[in-house]
Design a protein around this motif. Structure first.
Motif, PDB file in Angstrom:
ATOM      1  N   GLN A 142       0.958  -1.241   0.082  1.00 48.70           N
ATOM      2  CA  GLN A 142      -0.105   0.111   0.054  1.00 48.70           C
ATOM      3  C   GLN A 142       0.976   1.100  -0.108  1.00 48.70           C
ATOM      4  OE1 GLN A 142      -3.046  -2.782   2.760  1.00 48.70           O
ATOM      5  NE2 GLN A 142      -2.492  -0.803   3.499  1.00 48.70           N
ATOM      6  N   PRO A 143       0.831   2.060  -0.991  1.00 48.70           N
ATOM      7  CA  PRO A 143       1.742   3.259  -1.238  1.00 48.70           C
ATOM      8  C   PRO A 143       1.952   4.022   0.193  1.00 48.70           C
ATOM      9  CG  PRO A 143       0.533   2.913  -3.161  1.00 48.70           C
ATOM     10  CD  PRO A 143      -0.025   1.949  -2.204  1.00 48.70           C
ATOM     11  N   THR A 144       0.646   4.600   0.660  1.00 47.01           N
ATOM     12  CA  THR A 144       0.692   5.276   1.819  1.00 47.01           C
ATOM     13  C   THR A 144       1.567   6.531   1.724  1.00 47.01           C
ATOM     14  OG1 THR A 144       1.065   2.950   3.024  1.00 47.01           O
ATOM     15  CG2 THR A 144       0.925   4.787   4.449  1.00 47.01           C
ATOM     16  N   ILE A 153       1.640  10.127   2.809  1.00 48.74           N
ATOM     17  CA  ILE A 153       1.003  10.517   4.325  1.00 48.74           C
ATOM     18  C   ILE A 153      -0.152  11.550   4.034  1.00 48.74           C
ATOM     19  CG2 ILE A 153       1.653  11.703   6.584  1.00 48.74           C
ATOM     20  CD1 ILE A 153       3.004   8.799   6.187  1.00 48.74           C
ATOM     21  N   GLU A 154      -0.234  12.233   3.211  1.00 51.34           N
ATOM     22  CA  GLU A 154      -1.343  13.010   2.472  1.00 51.34           C
ATOM     23  C   GLU A 154      -2.192  12.049   1.814  1.00 51.34           C
ATOM     24  OE1 GLU A 154      -1.236  15.177  -0.950  1.00 51.34           O
ATOM     25  OE2 GLU A 154      -2.410  16.696  -0.336  1.00 51.34           O
ATOM     26  N   THR A 155      -3.546  11.860   2.119  1.00 48.33           N
ATOM     27  CA  THR A 155      -4.433  10.963   1.186  1.00 48.33           C
ATOM     28  C   THR A 155      -4.886  11.910   0.408  1.00 48.33           C
ATOM     29  OG1 THR A 155      -6.350  11.845   2.576  1.00 48.33           O
ATOM     30  CG2 THR A 155      -5.356   9.964   3.531  1.00 48.33           C
ATOM     31  N   GLY A 190       3.427  13.791  -0.975  1.00 46.23           N
ATOM     32  CA  GLY A 190       3.841  12.420  -1.349  1.00 46.23           C
ATOM     33  C   GLY A 190       2.940  11.604  -2.499  1.00 46.23           C
ATOM     34  N   PHE A 226       4.348   8.825  -4.681  1.00 47.87           N
ATOM     35  CA  PHE A 226       4.776   7.286  -4.835  1.00 47.87           C
ATOM     36  C   PHE A 226       4.179   6.474  -6.135  1.00 47.87           C
ATOM     37  CE2 PHE A 226       5.080   8.732  -0.496  1.00 47.87           C
ATOM     38  CZ  PHE A 226       6.348   8.901  -0.309  1.00 47.87           C
ATOM     39  N   ARG A 230      -8.171   7.839   5.698  1.00 47.00           N
ATOM     40  CA  ARG A 230      -6.930   6.912   5.719  1.00 47.00           C
ATOM     41  C   ARG A 230      -7.472   5.409   5.193  1.00 47.00           C
ATOM     42  NH1 ARG A 230      -2.318   6.812   3.878  1.00 47.00           N
ATOM     43  NH2 ARG A 230      -1.963   8.866   4.832  1.00 47.00           N
ATOM     44  N   TYR A 246       3.655   1.846  -8.369  1.00 48.04           N
ATOM     45  CA  TYR A 246       4.192   2.148  -6.734  1.00 48.04           C
ATOM     46  C   TYR A 246       5.557   2.194  -7.086  1.00 48.04           C
ATOM     47  CZ  TYR A 246       5.513   1.714  -1.978  1.00 48.04           C
ATOM     48  OH  TYR A 246       6.292   2.069  -0.896  1.00 48.04           O
ATOM     49  N   GLN A 261      11.862   2.700   2.159  1.00 48.45           N
ATOM     50  CA  GLN A 261      10.686   2.203   1.843  1.00 48.45           C
ATOM     51  C   GLN A 261      10.618   0.814   1.240  1.00 48.45           C
ATOM     52  OE1 GLN A 261       7.989   4.393  -1.378  1.00 48.45           O
ATOM     53  NE2 GLN A 261       7.974   6.122   0.380  1.00 48.45           N
ATOM     54  N   LEU A 302      -3.327   2.005   9.900  1.00 55.40           N
ATOM     55  CA  LEU A 302      -1.625   1.833  10.076  1.00 55.40           C
ATOM     56  C   LEU A 302      -1.447   1.280  11.370  1.00 55.40           C
ATOM     57  CD1 LEU A 302      -1.320   5.657   9.174  1.00 55.40           C
ATOM     58  CD2 LEU A 302       0.081   3.885   8.170  1.00 55.40           C
ATOM     59  N   TYR A 311      -0.954  -2.171   8.821  1.00 60.75           N
ATOM     60  CA  TYR A 311       0.156  -1.853   7.993  1.00 60.75           C
ATOM     61  C   TYR A 311       1.084  -1.242   8.430  1.00 60.75           C
ATOM     62  CZ  TYR A 311       1.913  -1.446   3.122  1.00 60.75           C
ATOM     63  OH  TYR A 311       2.780  -1.514   2.190  1.00 60.75           O
ATOM     64  N   VAL A 320       4.125   0.638   8.476  1.00 57.72           N
ATOM     65  CA  VAL A 320       4.898   1.549   7.848  1.00 57.72           C
ATOM     66  C   VAL A 320       6.091   1.783   8.764  1.00 57.72           C
ATOM     67  CG1 VAL A 320       5.225   4.200   7.095  1.00 57.72           C
ATOM     68  CG2 VAL A 320       3.160   2.664   6.356  1.00 57.72           C
ATOM     69  N   ARG A 370      -0.098   0.058  17.118  1.00 53.29           N
ATOM     70  CA  ARG A 370      -0.756   1.562  17.127  1.00 53.29           C
ATOM     71  C   ARG A 370      -2.313   1.204  17.648  1.00 53.29           C
ATOM     72  NH1 ARG A 370       2.399   2.143  12.170  1.00 53.29           N
ATOM     73  NH2 ARG A 370       4.485   2.638  13.000  1.00 53.29           N
ATOM     74  N   VAL A 430      -4.005  16.360   8.410  1.00 56.30           N
ATOM     75  CA  VAL A 430      -4.523  15.452   8.693  1.00 56.30           C
ATOM     76  C   VAL A 430      -4.256  14.230   7.753  1.00 56.30           C
ATOM     77  CG1 VAL A 430      -6.683  13.932   9.067  1.00 56.30           C
ATOM     78  CG2 VAL A 430      -6.393  16.468   9.486  1.00 56.30           C
ATOM     79  N   GLY A 431      -3.274  13.121   8.422  1.00 57.14           N
ATOM     80  CA  GLY A 431      -2.772  12.082   7.549  1.00 57.14           C
ATOM     81  C   GLY A 431      -3.583  10.737   7.647  1.00 57.14           C
ATOM     82  N   CYS A 432      -4.291  10.678   8.759  1.00 54.91           N
ATOM     83  CA  CYS A 432      -5.059   9.346   8.893  1.00 54.91           C
ATOM     84  C   CYS A 432      -6.515   9.770   9.816  1.00 54.91           C
ATOM     85  CB  CYS A 432      -4.202   8.233   9.650  1.00 54.91           C
ATOM     86  SG  CYS A 432      -3.773   8.817  11.327  1.00 54.91           S
ATOM     87  N   HIS A 467      -2.625   7.647  14.025  1.00 56.90           N
ATOM     88  CA  HIS A 467      -1.508   6.989  13.914  1.00 56.90           C
ATOM     89  C   HIS A 467      -0.373   7.635  13.474  1.00 56.90           C
ATOM     90  CE1 HIS A 467      -4.809   3.772  13.187  1.00 56.90           C
ATOM     91  NE2 HIS A 467      -3.962   3.091  14.245  1.00 56.90           N
ATOM     92  N   CYS A 501       8.325  16.004   1.024  1.00 55.71           N
ATOM     93  CA  CYS A 501       7.044  16.389   0.695  1.00 55.71           C
ATOM     94  C   CYS A 501       6.480  17.698   1.476  1.00 55.71           C
ATOM     95  CB  CYS A 501       6.017  15.488   0.570  1.00 55.71           C
ATOM     96  SG  CYS A 501       5.186  14.766   1.752  1.00 55.71           S
ATOM     97  N   PHE A 532       4.554  17.071   4.036  1.00 59.88           N
ATOM     98  CA  PHE A 532       3.132  16.812   4.649  1.00 59.88           C
ATOM     99  C   PHE A 532       3.210  16.630   6.130  1.00 59.88           C
ATOM    100  CE2 PHE A 532      -0.816  15.052   5.310  1.00 59.88           C
ATOM    101  CZ  PHE A 532      -1.673  16.021   4.796  1.00 59.88           C
ATOM    102  N   ARG A 566       6.927   9.481   5.073  1.00 62.84           N
ATOM    103  CA  ARG A 566       7.366   8.332   3.999  1.00 62.84           C
ATOM    104  C   ARG A 566       8.436   8.607   3.164  1.00 62.84           C
ATOM    105  NH1 ARG A 566       6.280   3.011   3.623  1.00 62.84           N
ATOM    106  NH2 ARG A 566       4.769   2.414   2.052  1.00 62.84           N
ATOM    107  N   CYS A 567       8.710   9.846   3.192  1.00 58.65           N
ATOM    108  CA  CYS A 567       9.579  10.472   2.074  1.00 58.65           C
ATOM    109  C   CYS A 567      11.190  10.203   2.677  1.00 58.65           C
ATOM    110  CB  CYS A 567       9.526  11.901   1.810  1.00 58.65           C
ATOM    111  SG  CYS A 567       7.934  12.383   1.262  1.00 58.65           S
TER     112      CYS A 567
END
Lengths: 783, 186
Positions: free
Chosen positions: A193-195, A197-199, A249, A251, A281, A365, A683, A706, A709, A711, B4, B58-60, B64, B125, B127, B161-162
């Motif tokens: 799942q690319p994930t 952080i910004e959906t 992000g 990906f 998410r 991805y 990653q 999360l 999954y 990360v 988490r 807001v990321g989730c 988390h 990025c 974020f 993630r970056c």
């Protein structure tokens, strides 16, 4: 190039100041007055016929403005296009409607939408929608899906087979019959799942009088989104503006066009108010594309002295329930040709079966096809070495393409531009103290400790790519890139690029290219991207293409500006053009360097445009447009070394050392290059050790939060020793190759090889990734 | 890997109709705000949608990822603590003080953490960055001289993630040093 050498400097990034102070402009940060909020209702069944959907209760909730089902809008919107239609593979493209109409095909498949005054109310109301389903049997595994007895997703795609793609080169049967050893292995390249952080998200607004729509959205390629949204909604392209300022992000996951994006645009048209949708998410995990997911059968033929002669690969690639934007090209065009890696393998045959399953669509991805190939090859190198009782480093050293063989033609169609694979490899071994660790490993084994050393030598196809190749392989558009470099009357510069960096730092690297070329301060150059009304049509950012291709376009545009400036300078200096030299921001007369004009003076003259300022017949202004279509891909390469200790009691893997030596050609900003490697490596190692998207028997995504999954957090991220060699690309205007995906491609096999090396003396041959403690303990218990 | 907790993204309305609103007074970045809000409104939605400070992300919205981390004073005694603002209701900070990323730079001068992230390429990025910085600040307020390992554990609730975290850890180390040397806190 100018002597100031901004090209190659570790300059802190221009984009950072706004991002560090909370002034970034991500899609969710854009607020328009009167906005209403959409919430998508999604299937909880992996596969079911929709009997009925009743939205009337939802419409009764205070604050709800509208609700639509797939049935309601099926005539208003077209299907979501599959833009990479690979030829010669009997491709079946199932109808991919923005909202499911009569059947849902994966858990998360949207079939209705509610619009309300706030996201809270929309989510509440969505729970009032009554839908009746007739559950159907489902299948999630790509290998099982193509068996005749599997549940069928589509009537027009027998055996759930979207395509069968084959490629081969060299005398495969010949090398296998001549081989001293053949190793075979089934490998699963796990689903990810690319994930970002910004959906994902969309805010659409439609002006009924001007008949013009603006769509703010999370996109890696705004023009591609504009084109696809125009095709789905029927809004003409010139009346559709797609804007994507900052993107948190991607990906790969924000390349593709998704049904809800078109639905939100449709709602804005229909309702006449701005409509916003920001993915949760959980939605992101369930319905934004996933990556990888191959079941691979690999055979390798080798000689007794470790020369790998040939490969046969059959791969079942999971495509998910629909063929997403670029999906068919990823496990085929970007996978098969990669199988020769940095080695002189003479013969390769590959067959890829694209399987439709009851899972989220699978598409590009980070690495996209290339990690899946590299993983095979690097596992094969270790397996061959082991079969022959040879050190894995020795096996690789015997197979590298020698540096004097470039350009090098591979068995499957590629021509590598340049490389010195052994040099990067030697440097990586040296930095990792490879041979010392081999000694250490022996001692550790005697003491009952499990130390493993993993290698991964890779090449990457970057700089996508020559348009002729893109079109010949069925990609919907060419893969050139565009720019306008505009020098203002004061000599300040705005660069408009069709690339769309979202973390890769090109607002800085592009400014470095221009400042270096034109000999002006970097502060005098700003980069604009992400707004289709401002920048020329561009293909966007993915495939490590932005620096080589969009950067190449910028270099060419700068050259055009310099040439025009030379004509004007010759006029002003009253000499012939060929007597004018341009260097470090000034034009001077060859024999009389004190007679000079700065480029800023030339810019002013170009806009003033009087008779004394412009030579007759010269257009006023000083800007250049360039569309750069590369003549070949670029091929970065390198070697990564990973050293791990496996805890025999708990199965836990501890990374003791990680060394990455990469060669991406010339480096414009080594600080940014290193950052790309860091992130890519973490990653990739996450796939080797932690992350895996898992569906249960009934097609429920078990990794939809999360919590499940995994990360990596800072605690799971190792220190990374980085170094580089520099082998410029001979065909790229800047000699650059691209670095966005290298870390991800190299690190998964490096880490997996290290863990399996730690267990090798215990007769553990292969465990599929992710190498989680429970899997390692199970394998140890078996031996 | 630390596990988490998980929960539903947005609190459900308990009544049939939209909820009654309640008054709240919150000082954010030194400015006093008062609004009537639904009791279920998450602090992060208040900060972003009501007050209009969009640097907190807001990321989730399930506590988390940490992109929404802010500092709150008054939750635990009188000290500033880093909290994930999607895990608090707005009503829980009634009468308290909040610091977001927008309030960190003073008179146009970046906070040492912002500066260090810039110098050390601690973001890509961007974020996760505001939350990451606020979380790091929370850590440095209670431990001004953390080891590398303590920094890593200190930001384990903030996902990036970056960057692979390497330059983030480096940035926090550099900022901690400057903050100690110059006696800077918030």
């Amino acid at each position: 190039m100018a002597v100031t050498r901004l090209f190659g400097a570790k300059i802190r990034r221009k984009e950072d100041l706004r991002l560090l102070t909370g002034r970034g402009k991500y899609t969710a940060d854009i607020y328009l007055p009167g906005t209403v909020h959409a919430f998508f209702v999604r299937s909880t069944y992996a596969h079911a016929r929709i009997r009925s959907v009743d939205v009337s209760d939802a419409l009764g909730v205070e604050g709800v403005i509208a609700a639509f089902t797939g049935q309601d809008i099926k005539d208003a919107l077209g299907a979501v296009p599959t833009a990479w239609q690979i030829p010669g593979a009997e491709l079946k493209v199932p109808k991919y409607m923005p909202l499911a109409v009569d059947r849902v095909r994966y858990v998360g498949d949207p079939y209705a939408v509610v619009v309300a005054s706030s996201p809270y109310v929309a989510a509440d109301a969505a729970e009032r929608i009554k839908a009746e389903f007739e559950p159907l049997p489902s299948v999630t595994n790509p290998e099982k899906a193509v068996q005749p007895e599997a549940p069928q997703l589509y009537e027009d795609a027998p055996n759930n087979t979207a395509f069968v793609w084959r490629a081969s080169g060299g005398d495969v049967d010949g090398v296998f019959s001549r081989a001293d050893v053949v190793v075979e292995q089934r490998m699963v390249n796990s689903r990810l799942q690319p994930t970002a952080i910004e959906t994902r998200g969309v805010l659409a607004v439609y002006d009924r009088y001007a008949e013009k729509a603006t769509v703010y959205m999370t996109s890696q390629n705004p023009h591609v989104h504009r084109l696809l949204l125009s095709l789905i909604t029927g809004i003409p392209e010139h009346r559709l503006r797609v804007v994507s300022y900052d993107v948190g992000g991607g990906f790969g996951s924000k390349i593709h066009c998704y049904g809800p994006e078109a639905v939100v645009l449709y709602l804005a048209m229909k309702l006449g108010v701005p409509v916003k949708w920001i993915e949760t998410r959980e939605e992101n995990f369930k319905s934004t594309i996933h990556g990888r997911d191959h079941v691979q059968y690999v055979e390798a033929a080798a000689t007794r002295d470790g020369k790998v002669l040939g490969l046969r690969v059959k791969s079942y690639a999971n495509m998910g329930a629909y063929l997403s934007t670029a999906a068919p090209g990823i496990p085929t065009i970007l996978f098969g040709p990669m199988l020769s890696g940095p080695y002189t393998i003479q013969a390769i045959s590959v067959e890829v079966v694209g399987a439709l399953t009851n899972t989220a669509p699978v598409d590009a991805y980070r690495g996209a096809g290339r990690p899946e190939a590299t993983y095979i090859l690097e596992r094969v190198m270790d397996l061959v070495a082991r079969e022959l009782g040879m050190d894995p480093a020795e096996a690789r050293a015997r197979n590298f393409i020698p540096k004097d063989m470039f350009p090098y033609r591979t068995p499957i169609v590629l021509t590598y531009d340049s490389g010195d694979y052994e040099r990067a490899f030697r440097r990586a071994l040296e930095l990792a103290e490879y041979w010392r660790w081999r000694e250490e490993q022996k001692r550790a084994r005697e003491a009952g400790r499990l130390i493993g050393i993993g290698l991964s030598s890779y090449i990457e196809i970057c700089g996508l790519g020559p348009s002729a190749v893109a079109r010949a392989t069925g990609f919907g558009l060419g893969l050139w890139e565009s720019t306008i470099v505009r020098v203002h009357p004061t000599g300040k510069v705005t660069v408009f690029t069709g690339g769309h960096p979202h973390g890769q730092g090109e607002e800085t690297t592009f400014a470095q290219i221009v400042a270096d070329k034109l000999g002006i301060p970097i502060e005098d150059v700003d980069v604009v991207h992400g707004d289709t009304d401002l920048v020329p049509f561009g293909l966007g950012t993915y495939g490590s293409r932005t620096t080589p291709v969009a950067g190449g376009a910028i270099a060419i545009a700068c050259d055009r500006i310099i040439e025009k400036g030379r004509r004007i300078a010759a006029h002003l200096l009253e000499v012939r053009e060929e007597d004018v030299v341009f260097e470090a921001g000034r034009y001077y007369v060859k024999e009389l360097p004190e007679r000079q004009k700065r480029i800023q003076e030339i810019a002013l003259a170009a806009y003033a445009a009087g008779a004394s300022e412009l030579p007759p017949g010269t257009e006023p202004g000083l800007e250049a447009t360039a569309f750069y279509d590369p003549s070949n891909f670029t091929f970065p390469f390198g070697t990564h070394v990973c050293i791990v200790e496996v805890d025999a009691e708990t199965g836990q893997v501890n990374i003791l050392k990680y060394v990455a030596v990469d060669d991406c050609g010339n480096q414009i900003n080594p600080m940014i290059v290193e950052g790309q490697i860091h992130g890519g490596v973490v990653q990739g190692l996450a796939q080797a050790l932690h992350e895996e998207a898992v569906y249960d028997e009934r097609g429920n995504l078990l990794t939809a939060t999360l919590t499940d999954y995994l990360v990596p957090s800072a605690v799971e991220a190792p220190d990374i020793v980085t170094d580089s060699t520099v082998t410029p690309s001979p065909h790229n205007p800047l000699g650059v190759k691209g670095i966005g995906e290298a870390g991800t491609i190299a690190s998964t096999p490096a880490v997996a090889n290290a863990v399996l090396d730690a267990l090798a003396h215990l007769r553990v041959r292969h465990i599929d990734i992710p190498l989680r403690p429970e899997k390692i303990l199970r394998a140890l218990r078996k031996v | 890997m630390p596990r988490r907790m998980t929960r539903r993204a947005r609190p459900r309305a308990t009544a049939e109709a939209p909820q009654e609103t309640v008054p709240v007074r919150v000082k954010i970045n030194g400015v006093e705000y008062s609004h009537n809000v639904e009791p279920r409104l998450l602090l992060v939605n208040y900060i972003r949608d009501v007050v209009g400070l969009t640097g907190t992300h807001v990321g989730c919205d399930t506590t988390h990822c940490g992109a929404c981390t802010v500092l709150v004073k008054g939750l635990r005694g009188d000290s500033w603590v880093a909290v994930k603002s999607c895990t608090l209701l707005t009503t829980q900070v009634d009468g308290k003080e909040v610091l977001t990323i927008e309030g960190l730079a003073k008179n146009g001068e970046l906070h040492p953490l912002q500066k260090a992230f810039w110098e050390n390429h601690g973001l890509q990025c961007g974020f996760c960055t505001p939350g990451m910085i606020m979380s790091a600040l929370g850590l440095l307020l209670r431990n001004p001289n953390p080891s590398r390992e303590e920094i890593k554990w200190g930001i384990t609730g903030n996902l990036c993630r970056c960057t692979g975290y390497i330059n983030i850890v480096k940035s926090i180390e550099a900022a901690a040093k400057e903050m100690r040397e110059k006696g800077i806190t918030i």
